[in-house]
Structures are given as C-alpha cells and as structure tokens.
Design a protein around this motif. Structure first.
Motif, short mmCIF file in Angstrom:
data_model
loop_
_atom_site.label_atom_id
_atom_site.label_comp_id
_atom_site.label_asym_id
_atom_site.label_seq_id
_atom_site.Cartn_x
_atom_site.Cartn_y
_atom_site.Cartn_z
N LEU A 15 42.45 -52.46 6.32
CA LEU A 15 43.61 -52.06 5.49
C LEU A 15 44.48 -51.04 6.21
O LEU A 15 43.99 -50.17 6.92
CB LEU A 15 43.12 -51.46 4.17
CG LEU A 15 42.35 -52.41 3.25
CD1 LEU A 15 41.86 -51.67 2.02
CD2 LEU A 15 43.20 -53.60 2.86
N LYS A 74 46.91 -49.33 4.31
CA LYS A 74 47.05 -48.31 3.28
C LYS A 74 45.91 -48.39 2.29
O LYS A 74 45.61 -49.47 1.76
CB LYS A 74 48.36 -48.51 2.51
CG LYS A 74 49.59 -47.98 3.19
CD LYS A 74 50.76 -48.03 2.23
CE LYS A 74 52.06 -47.66 2.90
NZ LYS A 74 53.21 -48.01 2.03
N ASN A 75 45.28 -47.25 2.03
CA ASN A 75 44.17 -47.20 1.09
C ASN A 75 44.01 -45.77 0.64
O ASN A 75 43.62 -44.91 1.42
CB ASN A 75 42.90 -47.71 1.79
CG ASN A 75 41.71 -47.78 0.85
OD1 ASN A 75 41.84 -47.61 -0.36
ND2 ASN A 75 40.54 -48.01 1.41
N GLN A 76 44.32 -45.51 -0.61
CA GLN A 76 44.27 -44.12 -1.09
C GLN A 76 43.31 -44.01 -2.26
O GLN A 76 43.68 -43.65 -3.36
CB GLN A 76 45.70 -43.69 -1.47
CG GLN A 76 45.94 -42.20 -1.38
CD GLN A 76 45.46 -41.59 -0.09
OE1 GLN A 76 44.35 -41.06 -0.01
NE2 GLN A 76 46.26 -41.67 0.96
N THR A 77 42.05 -44.37 -1.98
CA THR A 77 41.03 -44.38 -3.03
C THR A 77 39.91 -43.40 -2.71
O THR A 77 38.78 -43.79 -2.43
CB THR A 77 40.44 -45.79 -3.20
OG1 THR A 77 39.99 -46.25 -1.92
CG2 THR A 77 41.45 -46.77 -3.76
N GLY A 78 40.24 -42.12 -2.71
CA GLY A 78 39.20 -41.11 -2.47
C GLY A 78 39.16 -40.66 -1.02
O GLY A 78 40.11 -40.87 -0.27
N SER A 82 46.69 -53.03 -2.06
CA SER A 82 46.88 -53.51 -0.69
C SER A 82 45.76 -54.47 -0.31
O SER A 82 44.66 -54.40 -0.87
CB SER A 82 46.95 -52.35 0.31
OG SER A 82 45.66 -51.81 0.55
N ASN A 95 50.93 -54.05 1.44
CA ASN A 95 50.99 -53.27 0.19
C ASN A 95 51.92 -53.94 -0.83
O ASN A 95 53.08 -54.19 -0.54
CB ASN A 95 51.51 -51.87 0.55
CG ASN A 95 51.56 -50.91 -0.62
OD1 ASN A 95 52.13 -49.84 -0.50
ND2 ASN A 95 50.98 -51.24 -1.75
N GLY A 114 40.50 -55.57 -0.41
CA GLY A 114 41.71 -54.77 -0.51
C GLY A 114 41.47 -53.43 -1.18
O GLY A 114 40.32 -53.05 -1.45
N SER A 115 42.56 -52.74 -1.45
CA SER A 115 42.47 -51.44 -2.10
C SER A 115 43.17 -51.49 -3.45
O SER A 115 44.27 -52.02 -3.57
CB SER A 115 43.15 -50.38 -1.22
OG SER A 115 43.24 -49.16 -1.95
N ILE A 116 42.54 -50.89 -4.47
CA ILE A 116 43.15 -50.87 -5.81
C ILE A 116 44.22 -49.78 -5.91
O ILE A 116 44.94 -49.71 -6.89
CB ILE A 116 42.10 -50.64 -6.92
CG1 ILE A 116 41.41 -49.28 -6.74
CG2 ILE A 116 41.09 -51.78 -6.94
CD1 ILE A 116 40.83 -48.74 -8.02
N SER A 117 44.33 -48.94 -4.87
CA SER A 117 45.39 -47.94 -4.84
C SER A 117 45.81 -47.71 -3.40
O SER A 117 45.15 -47.01 -2.65
CB SER A 117 44.93 -46.63 -5.48
OG SER A 117 46.02 -45.73 -5.52
N ALA A 118 46.92 -48.32 -3.02
CA ALA A 118 47.35 -48.26 -1.62
C ALA A 118 48.00 -46.92 -1.30
O ALA A 118 47.79 -46.35 -0.24
CB ALA A 118 48.32 -49.39 -1.33
N GLU A 119 48.82 -46.42 -2.22
CA GLU A 119 49.63 -45.23 -1.94
C GLU A 119 49.43 -44.10 -2.94
O GLU A 119 49.64 -42.95 -2.60
CB GLU A 119 51.13 -45.61 -1.99
CG GLU A 119 51.58 -46.60 -0.95
CD GLU A 119 53.06 -46.94 -1.08
OE1 GLU A 119 53.56 -47.00 -2.22
OE2 GLU A 119 53.71 -47.14 -0.04
N GLY A 142 46.92 -42.94 -4.99
CA GLY A 142 45.73 -42.17 -5.31
C GLY A 142 44.97 -42.71 -6.51
O GLY A 142 45.25 -43.81 -7.01
N VAL A 143 44.02 -41.90 -6.98
CA VAL A 143 43.10 -42.33 -8.03
C VAL A 143 43.38 -41.57 -9.33
O VAL A 143 43.61 -42.18 -10.38
CB VAL A 143 41.63 -42.11 -7.57
CG1 VAL A 143 40.66 -42.49 -8.69
CG2 VAL A 143 41.36 -42.93 -6.31
N LEU A 159 37.39 -47.36 -9.54
CA LEU A 159 37.20 -47.00 -8.13
C LEU A 159 36.16 -47.90 -7.43
O LEU A 159 36.28 -48.22 -6.26
CB LEU A 159 36.80 -45.52 -8.03
CG LEU A 159 36.88 -44.83 -6.68
CD1 LEU A 159 38.24 -44.99 -6.03
CD2 LEU A 159 36.54 -43.34 -6.83
N SER A 203 36.95 -50.77 -5.04
CA SER A 203 37.38 -50.55 -3.65
C SER A 203 36.39 -49.75 -2.82
O SER A 203 36.48 -49.76 -1.60
CB SER A 203 38.74 -49.82 -3.60
OG SER A 203 39.79 -50.75 -3.76
#
Lengths: 308, 308
Positions: free
Chosen positions: A25, A27-31, B187, B223, B259-264, B266-267, B275, B278
């Motif tokens: 990835l 972009k990944n902003q999960t922690g 993403s 993304n 993928g990521s459940i939050s690309a930009e 945050g959580v 969470l 991802s």
C-alpha cells in the motif's frame, strides 16, 4: 533515505509469529507505523524475511560535472545555487584534495584540472529535465564568474560522465586498498555543514596530530565520511585504540551541531557505547522499552544497539 | 505520503518529558525511528508540539488535462502509459460521471465534453520537465487512437489549467454542501484498483439499494473516496446506522484485496471498531503494548484508535 522506498515487509517475531506489514500500500493510516520501526532496528525487534520495495523510473541521460572550489566556504552556497538553478540535482558530492589524490595515484588517473583545489564537488544532472547540456552550461557560468567555483569540467558523453563519477566513487575502495583506516559516518543539518567542517578539521588536527584526514560526503544529505589513515610505523592496535578514544571529541562536536554519529551505517557494536551522543536518555529508555515489547527474553540479535 | 516530509519533531510525553526527535537531519541511523511512530499516532503516544518539515521546490508551469474514459477497464493502463511517457506525473486523479455531474450542477459549469463518459481522469504534468506542451500532446495521441481515452481536453494557459483542476477539486465540498453523506477513504494496491472497483460497485448496489454512489480518488496512491448519498426522504439516523452496518461488507472486500480501511484520515473513533479489517490481531497486540510503553496510565487521547 531508503526508508521511503519500503512499501511493506514480512517479519518473524521472537515468539515465532509471522507479521505481514502494509503489503504494497502507498497510503495506510490505520494506527502505528510498525514498518518504520523495523527499518534500521538491526534485527533487535524481529527478523525481516521479505521486503516489498517501491520502484522508481531510472534516470535518463545525465551529465556530470566535477568542480574545484577555493575552499569549504562556497560549498553550501554552490549547493543552494544548483538547487535553485535546476529542478532536480541527482547528486551533489563533496570530496577533499587528499581524497582525489588517493584515487589519482592508486588508479593512475589524470587530474581533470591543472591546478590543485582544497575542495571538490561532483554533481549529476539529468540532461532533459534541465533543458539540455547547453542550458546547463549557461547556468554554471555565473558560479565561475562569482568565484564560487574555481574551475569546472562537464561530461560530453556517457564515457566522460562515468570517468568523472569514478573520481568520487572510487574513494572508499581506494582507501581500504591502500591504508589501515578509521572511518566515521556522520551527519549534521545541511545548513550547518560548512561551519561543522570548519570546526571538525582543526579538532582532528589537534586530537589526531600527524594523522592524514580524508573527507568526502553527500552534501544533499548533510552526510560526511571522515577517514583517518594510520600513520606509517604505528601499531594497528594502538591506532584503533587511539581513534576509539578520540571519537568522543568528534562525537561531542556532532552532538553540539545536533547531528548523528551514524548517518547510514547503523549502530551495531561499534557505535553502541557512543549512542548517547545522538539520542537522549529519554529516547534510549523508550527504545529499550520498545525492545522489551517485541523481545521480552532478549534473544533477537542481543548486544546490538544497546549494551546487555 | 506526508510521512516523508517530516524531518523531526518535538513531543510531550505522558509523564511531561519533552522529546526532541531527529532535529532537521536527513540521514540518521542510530536506533529506532521514534519519529515515524508518532506520525499518525493520533495523540495516543504523546502530544506533538513542533514539527520540522522538509521543503520542496514548487512546480513550474503545468498543463492539466481532463479525459473521458470508456469505463474503469482502461484506467490503470492509461495510468501506466502516462508514467512511462512522462518523467513525472504530478497528479493522476479519477472521478466518476456522477461526481462530475454534482460539480457541474452546483457550480453551473459547462461540461468540457459533448458526450458523457462513465470514467474521468485529471492529470497534471510539469510542462518543461515533459519537453513542452507540443511534446505532451504528441504523446497523448496514441491513447486516443487505441481507445484507452475517448476524449480529452488539455489546458492552454494557467486559467484553463485552474478551471480543469476545479472540476476535480470541488467534488468533496460540493457533496458536503448538497447532501447528507457517508464517506469512506480506502486504499488498495495500485495494480488491484480496477478489479477492486469492479467488485465494489456491484457490492454497493446490493448493500445500499437505491443509494447514489459518488467515486473519486488518487490513482497513483491506490486511494479511493467512496461517498454514499442519503436518499431523499430517509431519516438521517436511519441512514448513518444503515451505512455503519453495511461498511462491514465494504471493509471485508478491502481486506480481501489487502487494502486499508483508512488511507488518509486515520482511525479516531469512527474506524476504531473496524480496525481489525486492516491490521492483524498480532499487529493490534503490538500496537497496544507500544501504547503501554508511552502511556502506561492511558491518559493520552483515550479511546482513540483502540477501544478502552
């Protein structure tokens, strides 16, 4: 920094867990960013068994230039001017007269200049991104006219570009082939580079009297490679033990400039006892506690980075 | 990724310690990268009170183009071709017909094309780095000839470049001004983007029957911003509660594509209960333990990222 090219990785932890971090990835902003924690951890948090790297486009045709400067003073100003003049500067490398001498002698090469200069730079520019060779030349003229640069040669083809690169690229191997030496790999904030060198050289002359100093580095990274050559006739053990002691003064200077005692090559065992010059007691305590989270029994590359 | 632009920072820890990390160094390889750990930690490890950012050269003159594509199929191939054709692609943005419709209607703008297309892209190129406007145009012709791109407009001056950008840039504010909506910011690995969209759209049509979907995103980052508009007549509470439930299916698909459940974004609280789609249980356990190192009493932004 290589850090930026790592998309993801797989790591085996102390308890045998296989951790897959971030895949590929962008972009990944999960922690928390565990990936960056493993990069540069030197095996003390887990064993990296797979890395996914981002690829980049290889540079097109490049020109390289080597310039002689009248001293360390104009080094940073020349760097700033080049960054302003060109959209991308692929490389901006510094080396001292003594470094060039070593390469010329060992490889029986010809000095690109008639005169000797105390300071040299090697610069690489991508031709098409900088508007072509003629446009590049035109932008370099003021640097000579203003005396920032004393003399300059620019490659006219790939062969010449490679020949100029080799003057800088061969320094490290040449030194290792010809000398017993003590290396330091340090960095300081880029704007402080000239001032730092202005203090470092007299310090070395005081702390290592009679030793030959060879300097080169990556100006765009604020990164300097400081090499001390063993004087002929001195015992190896005495030389290294002397350098180990004198490093404390060099690293104290690095600390005063808020620099790093290891820019590229990590800590391992060699820099372990000097780590406090670059990291505060609070940082060291946090790093140890993080190590405890990943490796409670202390089995991952024990003794590296931290003393047991 | 913003992460790469942070050189150093100052952080106040839970016990009141002021930590200064990395100053303004480009290279520093002395132990664990605490800086990256704080970036994106959402205040749960300490309070960032100062950040030193690396600066970059602003882009020179740019051209922007908006193109209509016959569907999602050619999206990735067009992206690859542009990356091959030009040394730098500043932006490669995707948006759906529904997204363009919203902007055109709300701002009373004219459609840049006579026909409607299901898929649009906005691309920004730096003119001088790409050999000038004529060279750019020439490299775009094959994309139209091969049918990857159905129609295309390219800016001829700064005003036109800004007008094209606004078609994409205004989507988010327009949606917020006109609708009650549920947003997702996800993403996936770039090569999986078209396949992912090919599954996402039918999934949304099944899970959110009768809802309007507005899609846009940053193709170069993998993304996507997925927006669901509240149908007229539905209660807000019912809408959001419905979306919250249906998100599980969307995130399960994201997970299947690694993928990521939050690309930009945050959580925080909103993504906290999702969470695990991802991050693996092992990662979550490590994150919690790291949190424990920095904040043993749990006083730093409690409840965010992790449930208490």
């Amino acid at each position: 920094m290589l850090r930026e090219w790592v998309a993801g990785m797989k790591v085996v932890l102390a308890d045998g867990t296989l951790l897959a971090i971030n895949g590929s990835l962008v972009k990944n902003q999960t922690g928390y960013d565990l990936r960056s924690l493993f990069i540069g951890s030197e095996g003390t948090l887990g064993i990296i068994v797979e890395v996914t790297l981002k690829l980049t486009t290889p540079p097109g045709e490049v020109v390289r230039l080597v310039a002689g400067l009248p001293g360390l003073g104009p080094l940073l100003e020349t760097f700033r001017r080049m960054r302003d003049a060109f959209p991308f500067v692929n490389a901006f490398e510094y080396f001292s007269r003594e470094a060039l001498d070593e390469v010329l002698t060992h490889h029986q090469l010809q000095d690109p200049f008639r005169e000797h200069y105390p300071t040299y730079i090697l610069v690489e520019l991508e031709t098409s991104l900088c508007g072509g060779a003629a446009a590049i030349e035109e932008k370099l003229v003021p640097l000579i006219e203003e005396g920032l640069v004393s003399d300059l040669v620019m490659s006219r083809n790939g062969k010449e570009a490679d020949a100029l690169l080799s003057l800088r690229e061969r320094i490290s191997e040449t030194l290792s082939a010809r000398h017993t030496l003590h290396k330091n790999d340090i960095s300081v904030p880029i704007p402080a580079l000239s001032d730092f060198l202005g203090e470092l050289v007299p310090l070395i002359e005081t702390r290592y009297p009679g030793f030959k100093v060879i300097l080169f580095g990556h100006v765009g990274d604020g990164n300097l490679h400081v090499n001390l050559l063993k004087p002929p006739g001195m015992e190896k053990d005495a030389f290294f033990s002397f350098c180990k002691g004198a490093d404390h003064d060099v690293f104290a200077l690095v600390q005063r400039y808020q620099g790093s005692i290891s820019a590229e090559h990590g800590v391992g065992l060699l820099k372990r006892d000097y780590l406090h010059y670059s990291r505060t007691p609070a940082e060291l305590a946090l790093m140890r506690a993080i190590k405890g989270v990943f490796d409670p029994r202390g089995i991952m590359n024990p003794g590296k980075i931290f003393a047991d």
